[in-house]
Design an enzyme around this catalytic site. Structure first.
Site, PDB file in Angstrom:
ATOM      1  N   CYS A 131      17.892  -4.967   4.943  1.00  0.00           N
ATOM      2  CA  CYS A 131      16.836  -5.209   5.952  1.00  0.00           C
ATOM      3  C   CYS A 131      16.971  -6.574   6.623  1.00  0.00           C
ATOM      4  O   CYS A 131      17.298  -6.685   7.785  1.00  0.00           O
ATOM      5  CB  CYS A 131      15.464  -5.133   5.290  1.00  0.00           C
ATOM      6  SG  CYS A 131      15.167  -3.640   4.393  1.00  0.00           S
TER       7      CYS A 131
HETATM    8  N1  SAJ Z   1      15.242 -14.319   0.061  1.00  0.00           N
HETATM    9  C1  SAJ Z   1      15.402 -15.702   0.118  1.00  0.00           C
HETATM   10  N2  SAJ Z   1      14.269 -16.472   0.178  1.00  0.00           N
HETATM   11  C2  SAJ Z   1      13.020 -15.921   0.203  1.00  0.00           C
HETATM   12  C3  SAJ Z   1      12.889 -14.506   0.151  1.00  0.00           C
HETATM   13  C4  SAJ Z   1      14.014 -13.728   0.077  1.00  0.00           C
HETATM   14  O1  SAJ Z   1      16.507 -16.222   0.102  1.00  0.00           O
HETATM   15  O2  SAJ Z   1      12.042 -16.679   0.239  1.00  0.00           O
HETATM   16  C5  SAJ Z   1      16.451 -13.491   0.022  1.00  0.00           C
HETATM   17  C6  SAJ Z   1      16.477 -12.520  -1.136  1.00  0.00           C
HETATM   18  O3  SAJ Z   1      17.103 -13.086  -2.260  1.00  0.00           O
HETATM   19  C7  SAJ Z   1      17.298 -11.381  -0.569  1.00  0.00           C
HETATM   20  C8  SAJ Z   1      16.948 -11.386   0.903  1.00  0.00           C
HETATM   21  O4  SAJ Z   1      16.440 -12.685   1.190  1.00  0.00           O
HETATM   22  O5  SAJ Z   1      18.671 -11.615  -0.718  1.00  0.00           O
HETATM   23  C9  SAJ Z   1      15.909 -10.346   1.271  1.00  0.00           C
HETATM   24  O6  SAJ Z   1      14.835 -10.557   0.394  1.00  0.00           O
HETATM   25  P1  SAJ Z   1      13.525  -9.592   0.472  1.00  0.00           P
HETATM   26  O7  SAJ Z   1      12.606  -9.952  -0.624  1.00  0.00           O
HETATM   27  O8  SAJ Z   1      13.021  -9.604   1.843  1.00  0.00           O
HETATM   28  O9  SAJ Z   1      14.212  -8.244   0.039  1.00  0.00           O
HETATM   29  P2  SAJ Z   1      14.276  -6.864   0.757  1.00  0.00           P
HETATM   30  O10 SAJ Z   1      15.405  -6.734   1.667  1.00  0.00           O
HETATM   31  O11 SAJ Z   1      14.130  -5.849  -0.316  1.00  0.00           O
HETATM   32  O12 SAJ Z   1      12.981  -6.905   1.657  1.00  0.00           O
HETATM   33  C10 SAJ Z   1      12.052  -5.895   1.623  1.00  0.00           C
HETATM   34  C11 SAJ Z   1      11.928  -5.574   3.063  1.00  0.00           C
HETATM   35  N3  SAJ Z   1      11.252  -4.338   3.249  1.00  0.00           N
HETATM   36  C12 SAJ Z   1      11.539  -3.648   4.346  1.00  0.00           C
HETATM   37  O13 SAJ Z   1      12.290  -4.025   5.206  1.00  0.00           O
HETATM   38  C13 SAJ Z   1      10.895  -2.353   4.483  1.00  0.00           C
HETATM   39  C14 SAJ Z   1      11.155  -6.664   3.788  1.00  0.00           C
HETATM   40  O14 SAJ Z   1      10.577  -6.144   4.976  1.00  0.00           O
HETATM   41  C15 SAJ Z   1       9.981  -7.179   3.030  1.00  0.00           C
HETATM   42  O15 SAJ Z   1       9.505  -8.344   3.701  1.00  0.00           O
HETATM   43  C16 SAJ Z   1      10.357  -7.555   1.647  1.00  0.00           C
HETATM   44  O16 SAJ Z   1      10.863  -6.364   1.036  1.00  0.00           O
HETATM   45  C17 SAJ Z   1       9.188  -8.108   0.894  1.00  0.00           C
HETATM   46  O17 SAJ Z   1       8.152  -8.371   1.523  1.00  0.00           O
HETATM   47  O18 SAJ Z   1       9.344  -8.325  -0.289  1.00  0.00           O
END
Ligand code: SAJ
Length: 432
Positions: A275
């Protein structure tokens, strides 16, 4: 949702939805489609799931999941045994043609050059175009740029209903199951929106958020994920500054969090998953084709993509020939087994390019997946350099078996809140 009398053409479908005799076809049974299929089946709907991978069809028939999702683990065997969920090949035209509603949940990745790749999305449209769609409902949950749902699914022939309701699955977050997440949706017309609302209201507990058009729904998803990518990039940029100043960025972020208008995002080894590092490229390309530049978005994506290299430099500058090096965790985020777009894989490539021998230990990744990436499987024993690639909860116990007094920790997730071993070099913080 009250079905108004003017909806003659869709009253039949509305009635089938209301009395749960409608047959739901979910196309794409991955992190989005499989939980959704189980949810509808659990709520009493007959669901046909469509997927290309014959091995996965076999696993579903045995009630076995192939994704990390506790809800699916718990209920998939039950709904399959009851015959409420059946899996078919996407080539099975008879099974496909017997559905009344089609929910599209196929991946929409980017190509290596970061241009949107909607091959799978378009192939579903070709499949549906070969059917009689009269009176049926098509819902797109796949993440696309504004206009793509209408362009690709708007002219398939016959009179059918069309909705866009972008998925919001959050893998690995048990508190946000599909059932409780607020659901944004836009319809091609009011009849389509009413049918989509009626269908989801039968299974979801979260708020149904109706927007005025298909494009509004598409842009909503783009905004929420691009917002996340840009704010992670901001944290990464401030972390680089904090490193220069000898300030602990995590302390700063946690202090900033006390302000009502600041939503915390944390620096890390990088941004992965299907995403956050992907969706913003869809909106950058869409904007560019409409003569609009999005420099903040584009630069943020580049900032995030540079983090694996930045972390690798911390290793190369401390590595001594003969050092034992283990990378703990290689998936894109903690407690999931998914390696799509994982920044840690990128990080490992940087180590290999620097001719630094290392091994990888990840309890969520089968050995054969490591072998496929030509990565050596690591062991839980004391090492000279430990890299935290992914901060799985299992690290809380495992780290004691990996870190001795002389161990240097390069902490790509700022997992450690204080010094362990010889020193901890984090992202925007350091303990010596
Ligand atoms: N990450 C960071 N710093 C942060 C948060 C995340 O480096 O503060 C990294 C994570 O390690 C990962 C990537 O970014 O590698 C994405 O992290 P994520 O928590 O957003 O993970 P996803 O891809 O599973 O995000 C999902 C997404 N859901 C959908 O797209 C439907 C995203 O929209 C959501 O915002 C996220 O979940 C969420 O809210 O947790």
């Amino acid at each position: 949702m009250v079905i108004s009398k003017t909806m003659k053409s869709d009253e039949h479908l509305a009635k089938k939805i209301a009395d749960k005799t409608v047959r739901i076809g979910i196309i794409g049974l991955g992190y989005v489609g499989l939980p959704l299929a189980v949810l509808f089946a659990k709520k009493g709907f007959k669901v046909s799931g469509f997927i290309r991978d014959r091995k996965k069809i076999g696993l579903i028939k045995q009630g076995k999941s192939y994704i990390t999702d506790p809800f699916v683990d718990e209920f998939l065997p039950h709904v399959v045994k009851k015959g409420m969920l059946c899996a078919f090949s996407t080539e099975d035209r008879t099974a496909l043609g017997s559905c009344d509603v089609y929910i599209i949940c196929v991946p929409t990745p980017v190509a290596p050059d970061k241009t949107p790749d909607i091959t799978a999305f378009r192939s579903v449209a070709r499949l549906l175009a070969s059917l009689d769609l009269t009176g049926k409902l098509i819902i797109n949950e796949s993440t696309v740029a504004p206009g793509m749902t209408r362009d690709v699914f708007g002219t398939l022939g016959g009179t059918y209903f069309l909705v866009c309701s972008p998925e919001r699955v959050d893998p690995g977050n048990d508190s946000k199951s599909t059932e409780v997440i607020p659901k944004v949706m836009g319809g091609r017309d009011k009849e389509s929106l009413s049918l989509g609302s009626l269908l989801y209201s039968q299974v979801l507990k979260g708020t149904l958020v109706a927007v005025s058009t298909l494009e509004s729904a598409e842009l909503t998803k783009m905004l929420e994920n691009t917002y996340r990518a840009v704010n992670i990039a901001l944290s990464n940029e401030f972390a680089l500054l904090a490193e220069k100043m000898g300030i602990d960025i995590v302390e700063v972020i946690n202090a900033a969090k006390t302000k009502w208008s600041y939503q915390a995002h944390y620096p890390s080894i990088g941004v992965g998953g299907h995403c956050i590092p992907v969706d913003p490229y869809y909106i950058v390309q869409y904007a560019n084709t409409h003569g609009v530049d999005l420099p903040v978005v584009f630069e943020s994506l580049k900032q995030n993509e540079d983090m694996p290299r930045h972390l690798a430099e911390k290793v190369t500058s401390n590595y001594k020939k003969g050092n034992s090096v283990v990378v703990y965790g290689i998936t894109y985020k903690k407690n999931v087994g998914d390696m799509r777009e994982s920044p840690v894989v990128e990080f490992c490539h940087s180590l290999s390019s620097a001719n630094i021998p290392f091994s990888v230990y990840d309890p969520y990744v089968p050995d054969e997946e490591l072998t496929k990436l030509s990565l050596k499987k690591g062991r839980l024993s004391i090492v000279d350099i430990l890299i935290v690639g992914t901060d799985h909860d299992t690290l809380k116990d495992d780290y004691k078996k990996l870190i001795g007094e002389h161990t240097l920790v390069v902490d790509g997730r700022n997992f450690f809140p204080k010094k362990v071993g010889r020193a901890v070099i984090g992202v925007g913080r350091m303990f010596v």
